[in-house]
Write a protein that holds these residues in place. Structure first.
Motif, PDB file in Angstrom:
ATOM      1  N   ILE A 135       0.849  -1.192   0.000  1.00 51.50           N
ATOM      2  CA  ILE A 135       0.000   0.000   0.000  1.00 51.50           C
ATOM      3  C   ILE A 135       0.880   1.236   0.000  1.00 51.50           C
ATOM      4  O   ILE A 135       1.867   1.310   0.737  1.00 51.50           O
ATOM      5  CB  ILE A 135      -0.933  -0.008   1.233  1.00 51.50           C
ATOM      6  N   ARG A 136       0.530   2.204  -0.826  1.00 49.01           N
ATOM      7  CA  ARG A 136       1.274   3.460  -0.890  1.00 49.01           C
ATOM      8  C   ARG A 136       0.502   4.538  -0.138  1.00 49.01           C
ATOM      9  O   ARG A 136      -0.736   4.530  -0.094  1.00 49.01           O
ATOM     10  CB  ARG A 136       1.509   3.874  -2.334  1.00 49.01           C
ATOM     11  N   ILE A 137       1.243   5.455   0.446  1.00 45.72           N
ATOM     12  CA  ILE A 137       0.658   6.557   1.205  1.00 45.72           C
ATOM     13  C   ILE A 137       0.942   7.854   0.463  1.00 45.72           C
ATOM     14  O   ILE A 137       2.111   8.206   0.232  1.00 45.72           O
ATOM     15  CB  ILE A 137       1.224   6.608   2.634  1.00 45.72           C
ATOM     16  N   ALA A 138      -0.128   8.541   0.064  1.00 47.50           N
ATOM     17  CA  ALA A 138      -0.020   9.796  -0.669  1.00 47.50           C
ATOM     18  C   ALA A 138      -0.224  10.958   0.295  1.00 47.50           C
ATOM     19  O   ALA A 138      -1.274  11.070   0.923  1.00 47.50           O
ATOM     20  CB  ALA A 138      -1.050   9.848  -1.792  1.00 47.50           C
ATOM     21  N   ILE A 139       0.791  11.802   0.410  1.00 49.08           N
ATOM     22  CA  ILE A 139       0.728  12.952   1.308  1.00 49.08           C
ATOM     23  C   ILE A 139       0.213  14.145   0.507  1.00 49.08           C
ATOM     24  O   ILE A 139       0.838  14.586  -0.452  1.00 49.08           O
ATOM     25  CB  ILE A 139       2.115  13.270   1.906  1.00 49.08           C
ATOM     26  N   GLU A 140      -0.942  14.671   0.925  1.00 42.37           N
ATOM     27  CA  GLU A 140      -1.617  15.721   0.169  1.00 42.37           C
ATOM     28  C   GLU A 140      -1.272  17.105   0.708  1.00 42.37           C
ATOM     29  O   GLU A 140      -1.312  17.340   1.916  1.00 42.37           O
ATOM     30  CB  GLU A 140      -3.130  15.507   0.234  1.00 42.37           C
ATOM     31  N   ASN A 141      -0.971  18.012  -0.205  1.00 39.48           N
ATOM     32  CA  ASN A 141      -0.754  19.408   0.181  1.00 39.48           C
ATOM     33  C   ASN A 141      -2.074  20.090   0.517  1.00 39.48           C
ATOM     34  O   ASN A 141      -3.107  19.811  -0.105  1.00 39.48           O
ATOM     35  CB  ASN A 141      -0.070  20.171  -0.957  1.00 39.48           C
ATOM     36  N   HIS A 142      -2.034  20.955   1.527  1.00 38.27           N
ATOM     37  CA  HIS A 142      -3.206  21.744   1.905  1.00 38.27           C
ATOM     38  C   HIS A 142      -2.784  23.173   2.219  1.00 38.27           C
ATOM     39  O   HIS A 142      -1.693  23.411   2.754  1.00 38.27           O
ATOM     40  CB  HIS A 142      -3.907  21.153   3.134  1.00 38.27           C
ATOM     41  N   PHE A 143      -3.653  24.096   1.919  1.00 41.44           N
ATOM     42  CA  PHE A 143      -3.456  25.509   2.214  1.00 41.44           C
ATOM     43  C   PHE A 143      -3.283  25.707   3.729  1.00 41.44           C
ATOM     44  O   PHE A 143      -4.077  25.239   4.524  1.00 41.44           O
ATOM     45  CB  PHE A 143      -4.677  26.287   1.707  1.00 41.44           C
ATOM     46  N   ARG A 144      -2.207  26.407   4.115  1.00 43.18           N
ATOM     47  CA  ARG A 144      -1.888  26.722   5.517  1.00 43.18           C
ATOM     48  C   ARG A 144      -1.773  25.475   6.384  1.00 43.18           C
ATOM     49  O   ARG A 144      -2.199  25.432   7.539  1.00 43.18           O
ATOM     50  CB  ARG A 144      -2.910  27.701   6.103  1.00 43.18           C
ATOM     51  N   ASN A 145      -1.138  24.466   5.824  1.00 44.02           N
ATOM     52  CA  ASN A 145      -0.939  23.186   6.472  1.00 44.02           C
ATOM     53  C   ASN A 145       0.561  22.942   6.577  1.00 44.02           C
ATOM     54  O   ASN A 145       1.344  23.600   5.896  1.00 44.02           O
ATOM     55  CB  ASN A 145      -1.628  22.131   5.583  1.00 44.02           C
ATOM     56  N   VAL A 146       0.968  21.996   7.394  1.00 49.70           N
ATOM     57  CA  VAL A 146       2.399  21.701   7.477  1.00 49.70           C
ATOM     58  C   VAL A 146       2.934  21.045   6.209  1.00 49.70           C
ATOM     59  O   VAL A 146       4.143  20.963   6.011  1.00 49.70           O
ATOM     60  CB  VAL A 146       2.736  20.825   8.706  1.00 49.70           C
ATOM     61  N   VAL A 147       2.028  20.562   5.354  1.00 53.92           N
ATOM     62  CA  VAL A 147       2.425  20.095   4.028  1.00 53.92           C
ATOM     63  C   VAL A 147       1.762  21.036   3.027  1.00 53.92           C
ATOM     64  O   VAL A 147       0.620  20.836   2.612  1.00 53.92           O
ATOM     65  CB  VAL A 147       1.999  18.639   3.766  1.00 53.92           C
ATOM     66  N   GLU A 148       2.489  22.083   2.651  1.00 54.92           N
ATOM     67  CA  GLU A 148       1.916  23.123   1.800  1.00 54.92           C
ATOM     68  C   GLU A 148       2.837  23.514   0.648  1.00 54.92           C
ATOM     69  O   GLU A 148       2.366  23.781  -0.464  1.00 54.92           O
ATOM     70  CB  GLU A 148       1.603  24.366   2.631  1.00 54.92           C
ATOM     71  N   PHE A 149       4.139  23.536   0.910  1.00 51.83           N
ATOM     72  CA  PHE A 149       5.094  24.073  -0.047  1.00 51.83           C
ATOM     73  C   PHE A 149       6.101  22.998  -0.474  1.00 51.83           C
ATOM     74  O   PHE A 149       6.250  21.970   0.197  1.00 51.83           O
ATOM     75  CB  PHE A 149       5.830  25.261   0.573  1.00 51.83           C
ATOM     76  N   PRO A 150       6.805  23.239  -1.583  1.00 56.34           N
ATOM     77  CA  PRO A 150       7.794  22.247  -2.033  1.00 56.34           C
ATOM     78  C   PRO A 150       8.816  21.887  -0.968  1.00 56.34           C
ATOM     79  O   PRO A 150       9.225  20.717  -0.860  1.00 56.34           O
ATOM     80  CB  PRO A 150       8.452  22.939  -3.230  1.00 56.34           C
ATOM     81  N   GLU A 151       9.250  22.870  -0.161  1.00 58.26           N
ATOM     82  CA  GLU A 151      10.257  22.556   0.856  1.00 58.26           C
ATOM     83  C   GLU A 151       9.737  21.580   1.908  1.00 58.26           C
ATOM     84  O   GLU A 151      10.516  20.827   2.511  1.00 58.26           O
ATOM     85  CB  GLU A 151      10.766  23.831   1.526  1.00 58.26           C
TER      86      GLU A 151
END
Length: 269
Positions: A135-151
């Motif tokens: 199973i693969r886990i896809a980490i989704e970007n969200h606005f104003r979230n800790v996963v938001e930007f390329p860095e």
């Protein structure tokens, strides 16, 4: 290289606990067989709930392809880490029961306990388990979230180089955050395993609008992703706007996706 299309239950159900009744009632009108289930509520993930989803899909000729689950709750300390890893043990089992090979989740809001480092700590525990389960886990970007930007993704992928952890490129959220998606694809094309399609009204707000009414150049994004070797699902993920127009709203998204598909799951044109 296979690019297929699916629709998310949020398109029909919105954010409420609807037991997927609107999805099963209307998805046949859209002609899409692949479904991403937004399993945010307890009854969605109980053994009985999972069996019911599977049975309803079988009766309707639908295929679950992704589970979107509640955001990572990283927290602080070993107690929080243990609780979150334990939750993911069941999520992996839930995916197995539905025959799904991908789970999608985003991170916490910026400023909440744990942050990006806490998310990475959870991923480091569950990545080997996901790999063993296929199973693969896809980490989704969200606005104003800790996963938001390329860095943010760069930090995740430096810590987790294995293929079981990848990026979900959400076009609407990246547009809201002002991220250049063409550059993101160039930088992370080998880690993008999922693409969510929606349009955003403008940069600086996560207000999503009907396809073609916002600022996202979806054709450019999809064309570039395909050129860089993307293979996977294109998820129509417009949150419900109006039940009376939902089929037309989603058909507009299918027409955007159709030129990039290599599998005919979109029904008749």
């Amino acid at each position: 290289m296979i690019i297929d299309v699916a629709v998310a239950t949020i398109c029909f159900d919105g954010f409420g606990d609807e037991d997927f009744a609107p999805t099963f009632a209307r998805i046949g009108d859209l002609g899409v067989r692949n479904v991403e289930f937004n399993t945010w509520y307890p009854r969605n993930l109980t053994p009985t709930g999972l069996d019911r989803i599977a049975a309803r899909c079988a009766d309707s000729g639908l295929t679950p392809v992704t589970l979107q689950v509640s955001p990572f709750a990283a927290g602080d300390g070993f107690g929080d880490l243990t609780r979150e890893v334990t939750r993911w043990l069941w999520l992996l089992e839930a995916a197995r029961r539905l025959g799904v090979t991908m789970i999608k989740a985003t991170g916490s809001r910026r400023g909440e306990r744990g942050g990006l480092n806490g998310l990475i700590a959870v991923l480091q525990e569950i990545a080997p388990l996901a790999a063993d389960a296929g199973i693969r886990i896809a980490i989704e970007n969200h606005f104003r979230n800790v996963v938001e930007f390329p860095e943010d993704y760069r930090q995740i992928f430096t810590a987790l180089p294995g293929p079981e952890i990848g990026a979900c490129l959400d076009t609407g959220h990246f547009a809201a955050s002002g991220v250049d998606m063409i550059t993101f694809i160039d930088d992370f094309h080998d880690r993008i395993i999922h693409i969510d399609l929606k349009d955003a009204a403008e940069t600086g707000t996560d207000r999503f609008v009907r396809f073609g009414e916002g600022i996202v150049d979806l054709s450019s994004v999809l064309g570039h992703a395909r050129a860089r070797g993307y293979a996977g699902q294109l998820i129509i993920e417009l949150p419900l706007i109006d039940r009376s127009t939902v089929i037309d709203d989603l058909r507009a998204g299918l027409e955007v996706a159709r030129p990039y598909l290599t599998a005919d799951s979109a029904g008749p044109s």
